[in-house]
Design an enzyme around this catalytic site. Structure first.
Site, PDB file in Angstrom:
ATOM      1  N   VAL A 177       0.871  -1.174   0.000  1.00  0.00           N
ATOM      2  CA  VAL A 177       0.000   0.000   0.000  1.00  0.00           C
ATOM      3  C   VAL A 177       0.905   1.219   0.000  1.00  0.00           C
ATOM      4  O   VAL A 177       1.703   1.414   0.925  1.00  0.00           O
ATOM      5  CB  VAL A 177      -0.922   0.012   1.237  1.00  0.00           C
ATOM      6  N   ASN A 210      10.093   5.864  -1.274  1.00  0.00           N
ATOM      7  CA  ASN A 210       8.658   6.156  -1.173  1.00  0.00           C
ATOM      8  C   ASN A 210       8.024   5.329  -0.064  1.00  0.00           C
ATOM      9  O   ASN A 210       8.217   4.115   0.014  1.00  0.00           O
ATOM     10  CB  ASN A 210       7.956   5.866  -2.494  1.00  0.00           C
ATOM     11  N   LEU A 211       7.252   5.998   0.780  1.00  0.00           N
ATOM     12  CA  LEU A 211       6.564   5.335   1.875  1.00  0.00           C
ATOM     13  C   LEU A 211       5.715   4.173   1.345  1.00  0.00           C
ATOM     14  O   LEU A 211       4.959   4.334   0.392  1.00  0.00           O
ATOM     15  CB  LEU A 211       5.660   6.344   2.585  1.00  0.00           C
ATOM     16  N   HIS A 212       5.833   3.004   1.986  1.00  0.00           N
ATOM     17  CA  HIS A 212       5.040   1.853   1.571  1.00  0.00           C
ATOM     18  C   HIS A 212       4.803   0.932   2.755  1.00  0.00           C
ATOM     19  O   HIS A 212       5.657   0.780   3.615  1.00  0.00           O
ATOM     20  CB  HIS A 212       5.697   1.096   0.416  1.00  0.00           C
ATOM     21  N   ILE A 213       3.636   0.316   2.767  1.00  0.00           N
ATOM     22  CA  ILE A 213       3.253  -0.612   3.830  1.00  0.00           C
ATOM     23  C   ILE A 213       3.103  -1.996   3.213  1.00  0.00           C
ATOM     24  O   ILE A 213       2.366  -2.177   2.229  1.00  0.00           O
ATOM     25  CB  ILE A 213       1.928  -0.189   4.514  1.00  0.00           C
TER      26      ILE A 213
END
Length: 261
Positions: free
Chosen positions: A44, A125-128
């Site tokens: 995500v 890049n921020l990612h979950i």
């Protein structure tokens, strides 16, 4: 563009990457991990420029122009749940949508899919991560890969809740206007005065790197330990994979892993 910015093109133009982008709207994209470490491994990825380069341990512990940290956490949480549902739908489809699997898949979703972040992200890049716990993948190549998802190096999404962060609580109450001073160097503690649980996550890079390098390998399913014997762990995880998934109606290993190859 550097490899560490590999997600940026997906964020900017998700419609051009239908091979990996499974869902997108104005807030996030949900993609298959480029190098999946399990049969189902999704990401995500928030699209906002205000968020994308914030460290994942900090992102929910501050306020933004359009939302508070709490509101952001709740928003991203809905997409994490969506990604879990997408995983279940994909597995169900690969099994032939047998009605007898519905209850098992609901339990599978609650107990066998984890979401969270790496304390030292490999990409900017921020990612979950939203990932099944079978770790049955040709991309799972060495001990550090495995331990990055099965030790304190991996922080589960629930432990990113800003309501359990001391710094954010001070910010919310108006006693602090800073977020850079958050104490995040230990694991867990409790504020005894108010009996409020405060979650603190390891931030020291040397400690984190030692965790994934030195922690003995342990099966996520049965708890068996393998020391540094990664190949033995891989063989064991394949056995556990077969036990876990063959209990479903319509089990076919080739159909189950097809979309992840």
């Amino acid at each position: 563009m550097s490899f560490r910015d590999a997600f940026q093109s997906y964020i900017d133009h998700p419609e051009k990457h239908s091979d990996l982008v499974l869902y997108h709207d104005e807030h996030v994209i949900i993609i298959r991990d480029l190098f999946p470490k399990s049969v189902r491994h999704y990401l995500v990825i928030p699209r906002s420029t205000a968020l994308t380069h914030v460290h994942p341990l900090d992102v929910f512990n501050r306020n933004y122009k359009d939302f508070t940290g709490e509101e952001l956490y709740e928003l991203i949480g809905t997409y994490v749940e969506k990604a879990k549902e997408m995983i279940i739908e994909d597995i169900d489809k690969s099994l032939g949508n047998h009605p007898n699997n519905k209850l098992k898949l609901a339990e599978f979703k609650n107990k066998f899919i984890k979401s969270g972040i790496h304390s030292i992200p490999s990409l900017r890049n921020l990612h979950i991560h939203v990932i099944t716990q079978d770790f049955f993948s040709t991309r799972m190549k060495h001990k550090k890969h495995y331990n990055s998802f099965t030790t304190k190096f991996f922080v589960e999404f629930d432990k990113l809740n800003p309501n359990y962060n001391a710094g954010y609580c001070k910010l919310r109450s108006g006693t602090s206007d800073k977020y850079d001073d958050y104490d995040s160097d230990s694991v867990h503690s409790s504020e005894s005065d108010e009996d409020v649980m405060v979650i603190k996550n390891v931030r020291n890079e040397a400690v984190l790197n030692d965790i994934i390098k030195s922690t003995p390998l342990q099966c996520t399913i049965c708890g068996a330990t393998f020391g540094n014997k990664f190949q033995k762990l891989k063989e064991h995880m394949e056995e556990e994979f077969t036990k876990k998934y063959s209990s479903f109606e319509g089990y076919d290993v080739n159909k189950l892993i097809k979309s992840q190859i």
